[in-house]
Design an enzyme around this catalytic site. Structure first.
Site, PDB file in Angstrom:
ATOM      1  N   ASP A  81       0.629  -1.134  -0.006  1.00 25.75           N
ATOM      2  CA  ASP A  81       0.072   0.058   0.009  1.00 25.75           C
ATOM      3  C   ASP A  81       0.965   1.460   0.002  1.00 25.75           C
ATOM      4  OD1 ASP A  81      -2.521   1.312   0.102  1.00 25.75           O
ATOM      5  OD2 ASP A  81      -2.435   1.193   2.210  1.00 25.75           O
ATOM      6  N   ASP A 103       1.988   5.203  -4.818  1.00 20.55           N
ATOM      7  CA  ASP A 103       1.224   6.372  -4.729  1.00 20.55           C
ATOM      8  C   ASP A 103       2.090   7.567  -4.965  1.00 20.55           C
ATOM      9  OD1 ASP A 103       0.053   8.486  -3.225  1.00 20.55           O
ATOM     10  OD2 ASP A 103       0.114   7.486  -1.348  1.00 20.55           O
ATOM     11  N   GLU A 136      -3.201   6.857  -7.087  1.00 21.00           N
ATOM     12  CA  GLU A 136      -4.039   7.738  -6.296  1.00 21.00           C
ATOM     13  C   GLU A 136      -3.799   9.180  -6.869  1.00 21.00           C
ATOM     14  OE1 GLU A 136      -4.127   9.430  -1.665  1.00 21.00           O
ATOM     15  OE2 GLU A 136      -4.008   7.308  -1.995  1.00 21.00           O
ATOM     16  N   GLY A 184      -7.165   8.130   9.285  1.00 19.98           N
ATOM     17  CA  GLY A 184      -7.011   8.201  10.900  1.00 19.98           C
ATOM     18  C   GLY A 184      -8.448   8.646  11.115  1.00 19.98           C
ATOM     19  N   HIS A 216      -9.986   5.099   0.027  1.00 25.66           N
ATOM     20  CA  HIS A 216      -9.102   4.793   1.444  1.00 25.66           C
ATOM     21  C   HIS A 216      -9.901   5.515   2.439  1.00 25.66           C
ATOM     22  CE1 HIS A 216      -5.326   3.286  -0.629  1.00 25.66           C
ATOM     23  NE2 HIS A 216      -6.071   3.375  -1.567  1.00 25.66           N
ATOM     24  N   PHE A 239      -9.559  -0.151   5.118  1.00 22.77           N
ATOM     25  CA  PHE A 239      -9.598  -0.139   6.517  1.00 22.77           C
ATOM     26  C   PHE A 239      -8.377  -0.194   7.354  1.00 22.77           C
ATOM     27  CE2 PHE A 239     -13.771  -1.354   4.859  1.00 22.77           C
ATOM     28  CZ  PHE A 239     -14.764  -0.453   5.431  1.00 22.77           C
ATOM     29  N   ASN A 240      -8.094   0.393   8.245  1.00 18.63           N
ATOM     30  CA  ASN A 240      -6.956   0.377   8.895  1.00 18.63           C
ATOM     31  C   ASN A 240      -7.326   0.882  10.331  1.00 18.63           C
ATOM     32  OD1 ASN A 240      -4.505   0.496  10.042  1.00 18.63           O
ATOM     33  ND2 ASN A 240      -3.378   1.457   8.534  1.00 18.63           N
ATOM     34  N   THR A 241      -7.648   2.038  10.914  1.00 14.87           N
ATOM     35  CA  THR A 241      -7.968   2.513  11.875  1.00 14.87           C
ATOM     36  C   THR A 241      -8.853   1.620  12.887  1.00 14.87           C
ATOM     37  OG1 THR A 241      -7.340   4.992  11.260  1.00 14.87           O
ATOM     38  CG2 THR A 241      -8.580   4.713  13.313  1.00 14.87           C
TER      39      THR A 241
END
Length: 289
Positions: A81, A103, A136, A184, A216, A239-241
């Protein structure tokens, strides 16, 4: 089982669905995500952050995730990523990543195109013609690895008038867009710019080669809005946070009890796995069913 990212996402869009991607910093989380995918019978994407890939054991992790994905009962992609370092990209593909987000969103328009084309050239020369490239366009505010509160007004928006030209000239097979989403946590409620997404969707679906869109910074965006995004060409959602927050909350709540239970690390890791698996399964069902 191994799957090509662009084909996976295109197939999901054709049935009115989207494929979630979860950032995995470790094998425990990745195992939980794949178990959730097998439980739901739906495909999934394992994202590896660029700092993770560049770390001392990063390439070993990618190799481990590749093995996990190949042995899964459902289609699984391993993606590097938000990458721009050509050496890390090349090494990660050799280690098992089968898709890359090249990116260049922090660069100018022409420089961004040049970066994506440069990554493709490097991979092709290295035998990586099958590697799928995501790009992106537009800048997302916030930190990919740390969940600080981000003002949605700080996020840059993708210019719809640039989308078709960028997609055609860069050769990107998927396009991540900025429509009010951030990395975030959101300060206040997320404000998705549907008008911008509608214009972007019109550009990407009217060109000769349809380019699936990627969202994102989806943590914190209500499920109903994510479902609406699917109808406008968003076939991959990152998804991350929320995944990290759930894991950390579980560890905070469970560590003392497992320490008292004879330093029971195996039990604690089991609770870590359960937290990640439950979130991943719920997200997979929301987007994929």
């Amino acid at each position: 089982m191994r799957a090509k990212l662009d084909e996976l996402v295109t197939a999901a869009l054709q049935r009115g669905a989207a494929v979630p991607a979860f950032t995995c910093y470790d094998f425990t989380t990745a195992t939980a995500v794949v178990e959730a995918a097998e439980e739901t019978g739906l495909p999934v994407i394992l994202n590896v952050a660029p700092k993770t890939a560049a770390a001392r054991a990063g390439q070993r992790l990618i190799t481990a995730l590749r093995s996990l994905a190949d042995g899964a009962a459902v289609p699984v992609c391993v993606q590097l990523d938000h990458a721009s370092d050509l050496a890390v990209i090349r090494e990660s593909v050799r280690s098992g990543a089968d898709c890359v987000l090249a990116d260049g969103s922090a660069l100018g328009f022409e420089e961004n195109i040049a970066l994506v084309r440069g990554v493709r050239a490097v991979l092709n020369a290295d035998g990586g013609t099958a590697v799928v490239l995501e790009a992106e366009l537009g800048g997302l505010a916030g930190d990919e690895d740390k969940a600080f509160g981000v003002d949605v007004q700080a996020a840059g928006l993708t210019d719809p008038t640039q989308v078709r030209d960028f997609a055609e000239r860069s050769g990107a097979q998927l396009l991540a867009v900025a429509i009010g989403n951030v990395h975030g946590k959101y300060k206040g409620a997320p404000k998705v710019r549907w008008d911008v997404l509608e214009r972007i969707s019109a550009e990407t679906t009217s060109s000769e080669a349809t380019v699936p869109l990627v969202l994102h910074g989806a943590s914190g965006i209500p499920a109903g809005e994510l479902l609406k995004a699917r109808t406008l060409g968003v076939g991959k959602v990152n998804f991350n946070t929320e995944l990290r927050s759930g894991i950390l909350a579980t560890l905070e709540a469970e560590t003392a009890a497992h320490r008292a239970d004879g330093e029971n690390l195996q039990g604690l890791l089991g609770r870590w796995n359960a937290s990640a698996r439950e979130f991943a399964a719920a997200t997979l069902r929301t987007l994929g069913e």
